[in-house]
Scaffold this motif. Structure first.
Motif, PDB file in Angstrom:
ATOM      1  N   SER A 136       0.858  -1.191   0.142  1.00  0.00           N
ATOM      2  CA  SER A 136      -0.014   0.017   0.079  1.00  0.00           C
ATOM      3  C   SER A 136       0.843   1.158  -0.040  1.00  0.00           C
ATOM      4  O   SER A 136       0.172   2.630   0.060  1.00  0.00           O
ATOM      5  N   ASN A 137       2.150   1.263  -0.309  1.00  0.00           N
ATOM      6  CA  ASN A 137       3.078   2.503  -0.321  1.00  0.00           C
ATOM      7  C   ASN A 137       3.050   2.677  -1.730  1.00  0.00           C
ATOM      8  O   ASN A 137       3.445   2.150  -2.674  1.00  0.00           O
ATOM      9  N   ILE A 241      -7.087  -0.539  -5.338  1.00  0.00           N
ATOM     10  CA  ILE A 241      -6.587  -1.310  -3.951  1.00  0.00           C
ATOM     11  C   ILE A 241      -7.810  -2.267  -3.517  1.00  0.00           C
ATOM     12  O   ILE A 241      -8.763  -2.198  -3.791  1.00  0.00           O
ATOM     13  N   THR A 242      -7.233  -3.776  -3.350  1.00  0.00           N
ATOM     14  CA  THR A 242      -8.030  -4.726  -2.703  1.00  0.00           C
ATOM     15  C   THR A 242      -7.953  -4.602  -1.175  1.00  0.00           C
ATOM     16  O   THR A 242      -6.897  -4.074  -0.484  1.00  0.00           O
ATOM     17  N   LEU A 253     -12.449  -5.012  -4.799  1.00  0.00           N
ATOM     18  CA  LEU A 253     -11.348  -4.106  -5.443  1.00  0.00           C
ATOM     19  C   LEU A 253     -12.088  -2.897  -5.412  1.00  0.00           C
ATOM     20  O   LEU A 253     -13.277  -2.684  -5.628  1.00  0.00           O
ATOM     21  N   LEU A 254     -11.233  -1.586  -4.929  1.00  0.00           N
ATOM     22  CA  LEU A 254     -11.823  -0.461  -4.798  1.00  0.00           C
ATOM     23  C   LEU A 254     -11.046   0.573  -5.490  1.00  0.00           C
ATOM     24  O   LEU A 254     -10.002   0.329  -5.953  1.00  0.00           O
ATOM     25  N   ARG A 255     -11.536   1.551  -5.871  1.00  0.00           N
ATOM     26  CA  ARG A 255     -10.987   2.849  -6.705  1.00  0.00           C
ATOM     27  C   ARG A 255     -10.718   4.004  -5.937  1.00  0.00           C
ATOM     28  O   ARG A 255     -11.861   4.572  -5.515  1.00  0.00           O
ATOM     29  N   TYR A 256      -9.718   4.438  -5.453  1.00  0.00           N
ATOM     30  CA  TYR A 256      -9.424   5.566  -4.883  1.00  0.00           C
ATOM     31  C   TYR A 256      -8.890   6.729  -5.727  1.00  0.00           C
ATOM     32  O   TYR A 256      -7.670   6.396  -6.420  1.00  0.00           O
TER      33      TYR A 256
END
Length: 386
Positions: A136-137, A241-242, A253-256
């Motif tokens: 996640s970095n 990001i999951t 699964l998300l969209r940021y």
């Protein structure tokens, strides 16, 4: 490629140009430990357990490539491994390590009803607790910001938290760190928040949770065993990001989408898809921009599939992942190793997989379609010459 401004004393561009195709080269000219604060130094961590910065790398850690400066940004620690939240930088221009900040002081929260007594918070709530980061970095080039969605924070293994104006614990993050404010001798948060009370605070961190910014759709909670992939969409930083809430819970699964951070812009969250075939555990991902697919490595070995993909042109709970089998040229199954990395190569259109178990073998596969144009569920993988 490395920006010309960064290719100075090390000349990483020339170093890579001299490396044969399929070859590996050591770029670092120094040790990571050269950037650590020695015990007893002003601002150093107290003499207690969980104070070895090496855990940032070894304990489910990740890094981000600052493409503006040609630097690697390394941040992490967390859970039962490391308490410090300082930033580390490997400089592409020098080949050496330095710090981007000093660690924040943390305090244990106890005696509060409903609060885990193992909870430790940063004293000023102006910087994140140290955390495992998994994948996640990332670096956001449009905003020129480092971002971390975190994972399991020190000491509870929970997600990021801060206190609200009433002293209640609320979900925090993702957190952004400003590389333009990097200073090896300043605390990442506010003045007085370090282990040396006289240390100046660089105010380097931003909490992007809705409690701080009013962002919409924030899922909160724990990004355990996440995978991520970045791309720029319509001039905006976008991270896919999951996220799963339990170790054995299959992720969504998300969209940021990050707003204009430096000018008060808001961020948005959106559900892209759900999973039916994704194995639980640490994974990696890439976006195949030609096929517009999010390609996610499976974890459980043996697993029903080696890859799982989502169609990024679709959105919502009806967008279910598709399981992909990888086979070698002789028809035998190819197994994704734990800790493998994956990257999309825009020149050859391939998905390159680095098998971390043997320190260097690289494989390549391509998105494959059936004669009727539908996505095939078996792809050929080839071992590249090293």
């Amino acid at each position: 490629s490395l920006p010309a401004s960064a290719a100075t004393s090390l000349d990483l561009t020339a170093l890579l140009a001299a490396t044969p195709a399929g070859g590996w080269v050591k770029a670092s000219l120094g040790a990571f430990s050269e950037a650590w604060l020695l015990p007893g130094s002003p601002g150093a961590l107290p003499d207690q357990s969980h104070t070895n910065p090496g855990s940032i790398v070894s304990a489910w850690g990740s890094m981000a490539w600052d493409s503006t400066r040609g630097n690697l940004l390394v941040w992490g620690g967390g859970h039962a491994n490391y308490i410090g939240n300082e930033m580390y930088i490997w400089e592409g221009a020098t080949g050496r390590w330095t710090r981007g900040s000093m660690p924040s002081r943390i305090e244990q929260i106890s005696g509060v009803p409903g609060v885990d007594p193992r909870t430790w918070l940063v004293v000023d709530d102006a910087a994140p607790q140290s955390a495992h980061t998994q994948q996640s970095n990332l670096y956001l080039p449009v905003n020129d910001m480092f971002i971390t969605f975190g994972d399991m924070v020190y000491n509870t293994g929970a997600g990021f938290q801060v206190r609200d104006s009433g002293g209640n614990l609320v979900k925090a993050g993702p957190w952004m760190w400003d590389p333009t404010k990097a200073n090896a001798n300043q605390v990442g948060g506010t003045t007085g928040s370090g282990y040396d009370p006289s240390a100046v605070g660089g105010n380097m961190w931003l909490n992007r949770a809705p409690t701080a910014t009013g962002n919409s759709g924030f899922p909160g909670g724990l990004f355990q065993n996440n995978s991520t992939a970045y791309r720029t969409e319509n001039g905006q930083d976008v991270v896919y990001i999951t996220k799963q809430s339990q170790y054995n819970t299959w992720p969504d699964l998300l969209r940021y989408a990050a707003g204009d951070v430096r000018n008060g812009g808001s961020d948005t969250w959106e559900l892209v898809g759900v999973s039916a075939n994704v194995g639980s555990g640490p994974s990696a991902a890439a976006i195949d921009t030609r096929a517009n697919l999010y390609v996610h490595t499976a974890y459980v070995i043996p697993n029903s599939f080696e890859l799982n993909v989502w169609d990024l042109s679709k959105r919502g709970s009806s967008n279910v992942d598709i399981g992909i089998n990888l086979v070698l040229s002789d028809g035998s199954e190819f197994a994704i190793a734990e800790g493998a990395a994956i990257q999309y190569h825009p020149v050859d259109g391939g998905l390159w997989i680095w098998d971390g178990t043997d320190r260097g073998t690289v494989y390549r596969t391509h998105v494959t379609y059936n004669p009727d144009g539908s996505l095939a569920t078996t792809w050929l993988v080839e071992e590249l010459t090293s």
